[in-house]
Motif scaffolding. Structure first.
Motif, PDB file in Angstrom:
ATOM      1  N   TYR A 123     -12.405 -89.743  -4.768  1.00 42.44           N
ATOM      2  CA  TYR A 123     -12.618 -91.189  -4.827  1.00 42.44           C
ATOM      3  C   TYR A 123     -14.061 -91.490  -5.217  1.00 42.44           C
ATOM      4  O   TYR A 123     -14.982 -90.753  -4.838  1.00 42.44           O
ATOM      5  CB  TYR A 123     -12.347 -91.837  -3.465  1.00 42.44           C
ATOM      6  N   ALA A 124     -14.236 -92.556  -5.968  1.00 49.43           N
ATOM      7  CA  ALA A 124     -15.581 -93.073  -6.200  1.00 49.43           C
ATOM      8  C   ALA A 124     -16.017 -93.808  -4.935  1.00 49.43           C
ATOM      9  O   ALA A 124     -15.252 -94.594  -4.374  1.00 49.43           O
ATOM     10  CB  ALA A 124     -15.590 -94.018  -7.394  1.00 49.43           C
ATOM     11  N   GLY A 125     -17.241 -93.526  -4.470  1.00 49.33           N
ATOM     12  CA  GLY A 125     -17.712 -94.143  -3.240  1.00 49.33           C
ATOM     13  C   GLY A 125     -17.869 -93.118  -2.138  1.00 49.33           C
ATOM     14  O   GLY A 125     -17.497 -91.952  -2.283  1.00 49.33           O
ATOM     15  N   THR A 126     -18.399 -93.567  -1.033  1.00 50.72           N
ATOM     16  CA  THR A 126     -18.677 -92.684   0.096  1.00 50.72           C
ATOM     17  C   THR A 126     -17.709 -92.958   1.242  1.00 50.72           C
ATOM     18  O   THR A 126     -17.606 -94.085   1.722  1.00 50.72           O
ATOM     19  CB  THR A 126     -20.123 -92.883   0.596  1.00 50.72           C
ATOM     20  N   TYR A 127     -16.992 -91.903   1.637  1.00 49.12           N
ATOM     21  CA  TYR A 127     -16.058 -91.987   2.762  1.00 49.12           C
ATOM     22  C   TYR A 127     -16.273 -90.769   3.643  1.00 49.12           C
ATOM     23  O   TYR A 127     -16.657 -89.701   3.173  1.00 49.12           O
ATOM     24  CB  TYR A 127     -14.602 -92.019   2.278  1.00 49.12           C
ATOM     25  N   SER A 128     -15.973 -90.939   4.910  1.00 50.93           N
ATOM     26  CA  SER A 128     -16.029 -89.822   5.850  1.00 50.93           C
ATOM     27  C   SER A 128     -14.605 -89.415   6.203  1.00 50.93           C
ATOM     28  O   SER A 128     -13.631 -90.060   5.798  1.00 50.93           O
ATOM     29  CB  SER A 128     -16.783 -90.233   7.110  1.00 50.93           C
ATOM     30  N   ALA A 129     -14.489 -88.351   6.980  1.00 48.72           N
ATOM     31  CA  ALA A 129     -13.165 -87.928   7.422  1.00 48.72           C
ATOM     32  C   ALA A 129     -12.489 -89.035   8.226  1.00 48.72           C
ATOM     33  O   ALA A 129     -11.261 -89.152   8.227  1.00 48.72           O
ATOM     34  CB  ALA A 129     -13.284 -86.653   8.250  1.00 48.72           C
ATOM     35  N   ALA A 130     -13.298 -89.860   8.905  1.00 43.58           N
ATOM     36  CA  ALA A 130     -12.740 -90.936   9.726  1.00 43.58           C
ATOM     37  C   ALA A 130     -12.341 -92.157   8.902  1.00 43.58           C
ATOM     38  O   ALA A 130     -11.453 -92.912   9.304  1.00 43.58           O
ATOM     39  CB  ALA A 130     -13.745 -91.339  10.809  1.00 43.58           C
TER      40      ALA A 130
END
Length: 239
Positions: A123-130
């Motif tokens: 994905y474009a963008g910043t995500y965490s496991a949560a």
């Protein structure tokens, strides 16, 4: 007293929900439980071995069980035609075992020692496991359409012959003019003559959605006659 009516967007969906819509998964053939594998699992696309369409098998071995996933003992890799700019987030889901996923320089790499892969996402963008979005398969038909821009297997076609070449036209909307590899030798037939279709001397885009193959052969006396083509050819336009 005035009632406050919530604003709605497309099809009655609240705008807040539209804003929270899941981002687009940038990977092709990412549902490892329902893989597109036109050349078979671990088959060759031309001279390069692929775990499945769009996934180069860099090392090791793979096996597959539909509905379960791809067992990977090694490394697979996918090159992106349109790499994202800025921050990215990559995730991989496993039915058993462990796997690592890394995105760098326009390529996604997955490595595992016997893990069973269920899906992958970039994905474009910043995500965490949560906060990562739920994985949503695109569906087999959509994945096949995307994969066929990069690789196709064709088994017949038609065209015309000059005295020394057959020109075969194949409906194939690929990203660029592909290379062509004859997998099963067949024949080109015209005006009672038959020539082995074991050599393709040139491949070009004839129209945006078709490919022209040039196959040399002795068709003397058959100038501009119609011909039929019967062979199995791989068209490769992968990155």
């Amino acid at each position: 007293m005035q009632n406050i009516v919530p604003l709605h967007g497309f099809g009655g969906v609240p705008y807040s929900a539209v804003r929270r819509a899941a981002p687009r998964n940038l990977l092709d053939n990412s549902d490892f439980t329902n893989l597109v594998a036109q050349a078979g699992i671990g088959g060759n696309h031309g001279t390069i071995q692929y775990a499945a369409d769009r996934w180069i098998l860099d090392s090791g071995t793979v096996s597959y069980e539909a509905g379960v996933g791809l067992t990977l003992n090694g490394t697979i890799r996918q090159k992106l035609e349109f790499p994202p700019t800025g921050d990215t987030s990559a995730f991989v889901g496993t039915a058993s075992g462990e796997a690592s996923i890394v995105y760098a320089d326009g390529e996604i790499t997955i490595t595992s020692s016997g893990g069973v892969l269920e899906w992958a996402a970039l994905y474009a963008g910043t995500y965490s496991a949560a906060t990562m979005p739920d994985y949503k398969p695109k569906g087999y038909a959509a994945e096949m359409a995307e994969c066929m821009r990069y690789f196709q297997i064709v088994r017949n076609g038609s065209g015309y012959v000059s005295s020394s070449n057959a020109y075969i036209f194949i409906q194939a909307d690929m990203r660029v003019a592909p290379t062509a590899t004859v997998v099963i030798t067949g024949s080109v037939r015209a005006n009672g003559k038959s020539v082995d279709a074991d050599t393709v001397s040139a491949v070009s885009r004839f129209l945006p959605n078709s490919i022209r193959l040039t196959i040399p052969g002795d068709f003397s006396g058959s100038n501009y006659g119609a011909c039929l083509f019967n062979a199995t050819i791989q068209l490769c336009a992968d990155l």
